[in-house]
Design an enzyme around this catalytic site. Structure first.
Site, PDB file in Angstrom:
ATOM      1  N   GLY A 243      14.533  -8.819  -1.389  1.00 29.20           N
ATOM      2  CA  GLY A 243      14.158  -8.263  -0.152  1.00 29.20           C
ATOM      3  C   GLY A 243      15.325  -7.450   0.417  1.00 29.20           C
ATOM      4  N   HIS A 244      15.059  -6.789   1.562  1.00 29.04           N
ATOM      5  CA  HIS A 244      15.887  -5.996   2.274  1.00 29.04           C
ATOM      6  C   HIS A 244      17.108  -7.015   2.858  1.00 29.04           C
ATOM      7  CE1 HIS A 244      12.656  -6.672   5.322  1.00 29.04           C
ATOM      8  NE2 HIS A 244      13.751  -7.014   6.048  1.00 29.04           N
ATOM      9  N   ASN A 245      18.060  -6.597   2.902  1.00 28.44           N
ATOM     10  CA  ASN A 245      19.338  -7.220   3.530  1.00 28.44           C
ATOM     11  C   ASN A 245      19.696  -8.756   3.031  1.00 28.44           C
ATOM     12  OD1 ASN A 245      18.322  -5.395   6.109  1.00 28.44           O
ATOM     13  ND2 ASN A 245      20.677  -5.522   5.787  1.00 28.44           N
ATOM     14  N   SER A 263      16.741 -10.634   4.426  1.00 25.35           N
ATOM     15  CA  SER A 263      17.808 -11.308   5.169  1.00 25.35           C
ATOM     16  C   SER A 263      18.332 -12.593   4.893  1.00 25.35           C
ATOM     17  CB  SER A 263      17.299 -11.112   6.889  1.00 25.35           C
ATOM     18  OG  SER A 263      17.318  -9.962   7.244  1.00 25.35           O
TER      19      SER A 263
END
Length: 352
Positions: A243-245, A263
């Site tokens: 996933g993002h970050n 995150s």
């Protein structure tokens, strides 16, 4: 291609027991039970001892400490038979990888200000490269790959067919990305405004460290802002989602169907077996081992070098504790049966 057995021993700096003639060679690799007179095999676990005793291989790589008397086959004693076998495999089959036809194929579409050394880089059919992108020496970009703008790809990378790399991604040296994987797509981010789900703009990027390998059909989302990072030496199996970050440390192993929520931070030397799920905004400490189908809902502290921390189950916890918790319910029928016997006896005795 064929390799003399004497050359294999010399290359590995190994002693040979039951040495064959100087001209004896191998031209293939096979398991002990399937190997023929011109195949190299290896023995690394006692459960294959019977196969070693009966193998018809041309030569077998064995551990240095092997004491079993084997007389029908040349034995090449090495520290790690599996790794030595891998070294010979790379030499024997080095030409079987993605073909490296240097230059840019006539059907490729190359944007403005792209930096490519056409004398050392291979750009395959129907590749699209966006403007401002840089591709390092020795890299192979296979058929149908789509690379966005302002992407930086390092040296000696291999992108297999139909990989997609979005704008601004940064890929270091010796990275392998297998077919169908997508690097830098939008993260899954929405905000509910009371009536609809509003899409959150993701304007970050993906960074992939050196010596990373990403399997087929994986998705690595770019950051909402900042970066999603895959650390140096990490290996990701097929069908994984990052996933993002997300920040993944160095030299991690992530096995098929694993998904990591946005995150989250994964420490160095973490192993995730198949179908692990990690919720967003969590931390998994370095030297953790998450066994298959572990579901992580809270941060985990991790272990230390030479003493990894094992976690399992859903919600995740220390493996030894969770293993006992899984065993206890299986004992309930026996406990109930014993309880019923006690009640029956007490009833007959007038106790209840």
């Amino acid at each position: 291609m064929q390799i003399k057995i004497s050359e294999i021993a010399s290359k590995l700096g190994a002693d040979v027991i039951n040495a064959p003639s100087e001209e004896a060679f191998i031209n293939g690799l096979a398991a002990l039970a399937e190997a023929g007179p011109q195949d190299l095999s290896f023995f690394h676990h006692e459960k294959y001892l019977n196969d070693l005793r009966t193998t018809e291989a041309g030569a077998v790589l064995v551990p240095e400490g092997l004491n079993e008397v084997i007389e029908q086959v040349p034995l090449i004693k090495v520290k790690s038979p599996s790794l030595a076998f891998n070294e010979i495999a790379k030499e024997l089959y080095e030409s079987d990888g993605e073909q490296k036809n240097l230059g840019v194929h006539e059907t490729a579409i190359i944007g403005d200000d792209v930096k490519i050394d056409s004398n050392s880089v291979s750009i395959g059919p129907h590749v699209v490269v966006g403007s401002g992108t840089k591709i390092g020496k020795g890299s192979v970009i296979s058929a149908g790959v789509r690379i966005g703008s302002e992407v930086n790809i390092g040296e000696d990378c291999t992108l297999f067919p139909n990989v997609v790399v979005y704008n601004n991604s940064m890929i270091s040296n010796r990275v392998i990305i297998h077919g169908g994987s997508v690097i830098g797509s939008d993260g899954f981010g929405y905000e509910f405004d009371g009536s609809t789900h509003q899409k959150i703009v993701h304007f970050g990027h993906v960074e992939i460290g050196s010596d990373v390998e990403i399997g087929a059909n994986c998705t690595i989302d770019r950051g909402r802002f900042g970066k999603t990072l895959i650390g140096e030496g990490t290996k990701i199996d097929n069908l994984c989602q990052v996933g993002h970050n997300v920040i993944i440390g160095k030299h991690c192993i992530i096995v098929a169907d694993t998904a990591i929520g946005g995150s989250s931070k994964i420490g160095d030397y973490v192993t995730m077996a198949a179908q692990v799920g990690i919720a967003g905004h969590l931390e998994v400490g370095a030297h953790s081992v998450l066994v298959a189908r572990t579901g992580v809902t809270k941060s985990l502290p991790g272990g230390e070098p030479g003493k990894p921390a094992f976690y399992s189950s859903f919600p995740a916890g220390p493996h030894e504790v969770k293993r006992k918790e899984m065993v206890y319910p299986r004992k309930i029928p026996k406990v109930l049966s014993r309880l019923k016997s006690i009640e029956d006896r007490l009833s007959k005795e007038g106790g209840i």
